[in-house]
Design a protein around this motif. Sequence first.
Motif: not given
Length: 230
Positions: A2, A164, A167, A171, A177-178, A180, A195-198
């Motif tokens: 991230t 989560q 997200v 995907r 590519e996201l 937040l 949550c592992k957004p970009d």
Amino acid sequence: MTKLLISVRDAEEAVLATKYAIDVLDVKNPNAGSLGAVDEATLQKIVSEVSGSIVKSVALGELRDFQPTISSELLSQFQLVKIGLAGMANVADWQTAWQAFASSLPSQCRPVCVAYFDADLAQAPPLNEVFNLAKANPGSPMLIDTFDKSGGGLIERLGGDQLQMLVRVARDRGVNELALAGSILLEHLPTLLECKPDYIGVRGAVCASGRENLDAERLREFWEAWQHAK
């Protein structure tokens, strides 16, 4: 991994923010809304005072109100360009208007597909429709933000588990590519990183009061927490 985006309003704030190893320098006018646009003179000063190596993002307001007032030469210094969809929910074929805007940008710029989580309040297209827009434009990142900054951020409105899930849905819907954003605070970092957004976009958390002025101490504290959490 991230990446961290910090929003600034002028050259002084931009210089302060880039003292730290942030990933994206975002420029907007917080007094003019979630994606408030700044004037050309402000953008020119930022470009002249900030290293050209850092990725830069710029907000241009809402699509319904957009008037091209920034020169293409100056706009080409920004790799990411955001424009909101407030007021577009009932506009027939708003996607065509967005595509026309995207096509008008310099080739160096990537348009961002912006979804307001509180779409009803913003009278903006719902998340599902913006997911489709992002999927149809795989080179364009998608941003999920809040229109009303007084109503709490994504964490307050959703909680970690539902965020989560959101997200994961993004995907699954083909969002490459996201980002937040939306009233993200220092204490939200562990949950957001899970949550592992970009990208995570921040403004209020690094300001002294509300979203008005970037604060050196709060910026330092946030960046140190970011380094520890990621």
